[in-house]
Design an enzyme around this catalytic site. Structure first.
Site, PDB file in Angstrom:
ATOM      1  N   LYS A  55      15.477  -6.655   3.378  1.00 25.76           N
ATOM      2  CA  LYS A  55      15.898  -5.583   4.305  1.00 25.76           C
ATOM      3  C   LYS A  55      17.309  -5.791   4.860  1.00 25.76           C
ATOM      4  CE  LYS A  55      11.262  -4.276   5.744  1.00 25.76           C
ATOM      5  NZ  LYS A  55      10.297  -4.166   6.825  1.00 25.76           N
TER       6      LYS A  55
ATOM      7  N   ASP B 129      10.980   1.358  10.532  1.00 21.12           N
ATOM      8  CA  ASP B 129       9.921   0.488  11.076  1.00 21.12           C
ATOM      9  C   ASP B 129       9.703   0.727  12.570  1.00 21.12           C
ATOM     10  OD1 ASP B 129       9.190  -0.811   8.748  1.00 21.12           O
ATOM     11  OD2 ASP B 129      10.549  -2.503   9.044  1.00 21.12           O
TER      12      ASP B 129
ATOM     13  N   ARG C  23       0.838  -1.215   0.000  1.00 19.02           N
ATOM     14  CA  ARG C  23       0.000   0.000   0.000  1.00 19.02           C
ATOM     15  C   ARG C  23       0.866   1.256   0.000  1.00 19.02           C
ATOM     16  NH1 ARG C  23      -5.349  -1.842  -0.196  1.00 19.02           N
ATOM     17  NH2 ARG C  23      -5.588   0.377  -0.579  1.00 19.02           N
ATOM     18  N   SER C  24       2.187   1.082  -0.011  1.00 23.98           N
ATOM     19  CA  SER C  24       3.073   2.254   0.075  1.00 23.98           C
ATOM     20  C   SER C  24       2.829   3.282  -1.039  1.00 23.98           C
ATOM     21  CB  SER C  24       4.538   1.808   0.070  1.00 23.98           C
ATOM     22  OG  SER C  24       4.806   1.098   1.250  1.00 23.98           O
TER      23      SER C  24
HETATM   24  P1  NAP Z   1      10.803 -12.549   8.488  1.00 21.10           P
HETATM   25  O1  NAP Z   1      12.104 -11.830   8.480  1.00 21.10           O
HETATM   26  O2  NAP Z   1      10.548 -13.643   7.501  1.00 21.10           O
HETATM   27  O3  NAP Z   1      10.659 -13.186   9.979  1.00 21.10           O
HETATM   28  C1  NAP Z   1       9.574 -13.982  10.303  1.00 21.10           C
HETATM   29  C2  NAP Z   1       9.492 -14.136  11.824  1.00 21.10           C
HETATM   30  O4  NAP Z   1       8.275 -14.826  12.136  1.00 21.10           O
HETATM   31  C3  NAP Z   1      10.623 -14.982  12.424  1.00 21.10           C
HETATM   32  O5  NAP Z   1      10.874 -14.508  13.722  1.00 21.10           O
HETATM   33  C4  NAP Z   1       9.998 -16.387  12.458  1.00 21.10           C
HETATM   34  O6  NAP Z   1      10.539 -17.242  13.425  1.00 21.10           O
HETATM   35  C5  NAP Z   1       8.573 -16.018  12.846  1.00 21.10           C
HETATM   36  N1  NAP Z   1       7.584 -17.033  12.461  1.00 21.10           N
HETATM   37  C6  NAP Z   1       7.290 -17.466  11.212  1.00 21.10           C
HETATM   38  N2  NAP Z   1       6.288 -18.356  11.250  1.00 21.10           N
HETATM   39  C7  NAP Z   1       5.929 -18.477  12.554  1.00 21.10           C
HETATM   40  C8  NAP Z   1       4.950 -19.246  13.240  1.00 21.10           C
HETATM   41  N3  NAP Z   1       4.132 -20.061  12.587  1.00 21.10           N
HETATM   42  N4  NAP Z   1       4.863 -19.118  14.580  1.00 21.10           N
HETATM   43  C9  NAP Z   1       5.678 -18.275  15.245  1.00 21.10           C
HETATM   44  N5  NAP Z   1       6.647 -17.530  14.652  1.00 21.10           N
HETATM   45  C10 NAP Z   1       6.745 -17.641  13.328  1.00 21.10           C
HETATM   46  O7  NAP Z   1       9.573 -11.571   8.344  1.00 21.10           O
HETATM   47  P2  NAP Z   1       9.497 -10.044   8.873  1.00 21.10           P
HETATM   48  O8  NAP Z   1      10.074  -9.117   7.858  1.00 21.10           O
HETATM   49  O9  NAP Z   1      10.056 -10.028  10.246  1.00 21.10           O
HETATM   50  O10 NAP Z   1       7.930  -9.771   8.897  1.00 21.10           O
HETATM   51  C11 NAP Z   1       7.105 -10.275   9.940  1.00 21.10           C
HETATM   52  C12 NAP Z   1       5.699  -9.705   9.799  1.00 21.10           C
HETATM   53  O11 NAP Z   1       5.694  -8.303  10.033  1.00 21.10           O
HETATM   54  C13 NAP Z   1       5.110  -9.903   8.401  1.00 21.10           C
HETATM   55  O12 NAP Z   1       3.782 -10.299   8.584  1.00 21.10           O
HETATM   56  C14 NAP Z   1       5.194  -8.521   7.783  1.00 21.10           C
HETATM   57  O13 NAP Z   1       4.174  -8.313   6.812  1.00 21.10           O
HETATM   58  C15 NAP Z   1       4.971  -7.640   8.991  1.00 21.10           C
HETATM   59  N6  NAP Z   1       5.533  -6.248   8.847  1.00 21.10           N
HETATM   60  C16 NAP Z   1       4.663  -5.194   8.935  1.00 21.10           C
HETATM   61  C17 NAP Z   1       5.144  -3.887   8.857  1.00 21.10           C
HETATM   62  C18 NAP Z   1       4.195  -2.715   8.982  1.00 21.10           C
HETATM   63  O14 NAP Z   1       4.582  -1.576   8.668  1.00 21.10           O
HETATM   64  N7  NAP Z   1       2.974  -2.923   9.460  1.00 21.10           N
HETATM   65  C19 NAP Z   1       6.514  -3.642   8.658  1.00 21.10           C
HETATM   66  C20 NAP Z   1       7.373  -4.743   8.594  1.00 21.10           C
HETATM   67  C21 NAP Z   1       6.857  -6.049   8.677  1.00 21.10           C
HETATM   68  P3  NAP Z   1      11.851 -18.135  13.118  1.00 21.10           P
HETATM   69  O15 NAP Z   1      13.007 -17.240  13.442  1.00 21.10           O
HETATM   70  O16 NAP Z   1      11.721 -19.281  14.024  1.00 21.10           O
HETATM   71  O17 NAP Z   1      11.802 -18.508  11.664  1.00 21.10           O
END
Ligand code: NAP
Length: 279
Positions: free
Chosen positions: A66, A102, A16-17
């Site tokens: 990132k 973030d 949505r950016s």
């Molecule tokens: P990422 O780098 O792929 O990291 C995923 C994280 O989720 C890891 O800590 C992973 O654990 C954990 N995980 C994955 N599946 C899981 C499960 N079933 N149960 C528990 N933990 C689980 O992704 P990310 O960039 O951190 O993004 C995470 C979320 O934040 C996404 O949904 C993204 O859309 C959202 N986000 C939103 C914004 C915003 O502005 N609203 C900004 C940034 C990100 P492991 O280390 O064990 O793999």
């Protein structure tokens, strides 16, 4: 010609950016154009260099790139260096500047959007991936009493915590790592920065983590966030999705590029309305 910006990621079609930055540009009278750029999984660096060479002035970077951003920049902000990841690049002639907006986006949304000051509170941060890494430093800088980082892979929670030990000490915050099963009870603020909602799960942590009147924030938004928000409400918490953070982190990027700070509240309202009207 308008100054060009874009969000680079894979996938990126859902982002949505572009709508948010178009709204900021209208509001502040800035002449910019902001698009989406899908990068091959093994071709992020080439794509960002091509965008800059073609006249781009800066970009946002989203999943899964990132962690690749800091090494491309001549200068990193302290918060990007601490996170080891960045979501914003400005293509300065003297060398690219990388930042991570973030965390400040999340803190502003919690403190100003939800009206919950973090100072003195107990905070549970779930997730130690790119989002968790990006938000931990600014969360600590808001001086809560305690932050526990819980992650499915415990080693990653420990690694993230150890990178932030001195920063936590500097801000007088107790900081610990935990597995998901027993991170502790009755937190004031629970932030789900894991990807559990993307997988249709409600919550990766037990309901005992929520204290009376707690705030529970899922960084996910739209339909995917609904199970977590329902779980939080059922346990008596105030539930908030990631749209507020999305708008706030975008506003910080806009400020880095354009030197002006847009108002976020009307843009968040319009975004909520457009998502609610979507089929
Ligand atoms: P990422 O780098 O792929 O990291 C995923 C994280 O989720 C890891 O800590 C992973 O654990 C954990 N995980 C994955 N599946 C899981 C499960 N079933 N149960 C528990 N933990 C689980 O992704 P990310 O960039 O951190 O993004 C995470 C979320 O934040 C996404 O949904 C993204 O859309 C959202 N986000 C939103 C914004 C915003 O502005 N609203 C900004 C940034 C990100 P492991 O280390 O064990 O793999």
């Amino acid at each position: 010609m308008s100054d060009r910006y874009a969000v680079l990621g894979n996938p990126v079609a859902h982002s949505r950016s572009p709508d948010i930055h178009a709204a900021f540009a209208r509001q502040t009278g800035q002449d910019i154009e902001y698009g989406r750029l899908l990068c091959p999984l093994d071709g992020f660096e080439a794509a960002v260099r091509e965008f800059a060479a073609g006249g781009g002035r800066g970009c946002n970077v989203t999943l899964p790139f990132k962690f690749e951003v800091p090494r491309l920049a001549a200068r990193c902000s302290d918060r990007a260096r601490l996170a080891g990841a960045a979501n914003t690049l400005r293509f300065d002639a003297a060398g690219w500047f990388a930042d991570n907006t973030d965390g400040i986006g999340l803190v502003r949304d919690i403190e100003h959007g939800a009206g919950v000051p973090l100072a003195g509170r107990r905070v549970l941060l779930v997730g130690a991936g790119g989002a968790g890494a990006g938000v931990l430093g600014p969360l600590l800088a808001a001086r809560p009493a305690e932050v526990v980082v819980a992650n499915r892979t415990l080693d990653k929670a420990h690694a993230l915590v150890s990178r932030h030990v001195s920063w936590a000490r500097e801000h007088g915050v107790r900081l610990a790592a935990s597995a998901l099963e027993r991170p502790g009870d009755a937190f004031d603020v629970v932030v789900n920065a894991s990807a559990s909602s993307l997988q249709g799960l409600s919550s990766p942590v037990p309901p005992e983590v929520l204290g009376a009147g707690a705030l529970a924030v899922d960084l996910m938004y739209g339909a995917a966030a609904a199970p977590f928000l329902a779980w939080a409400r059922a346990a008596g918490a105030t539930a908030r999705d990631g749209l507020g953070m999305l708008v706030e982190q975008a506003a910080e990027s806009f400020h880095i590029w354009r030197g002006v700070r847009p108002l976020t509240a009307p843009v968040l309202l319009a975004l909520c309305a457009s998502l609610a009207a979507a089929p």
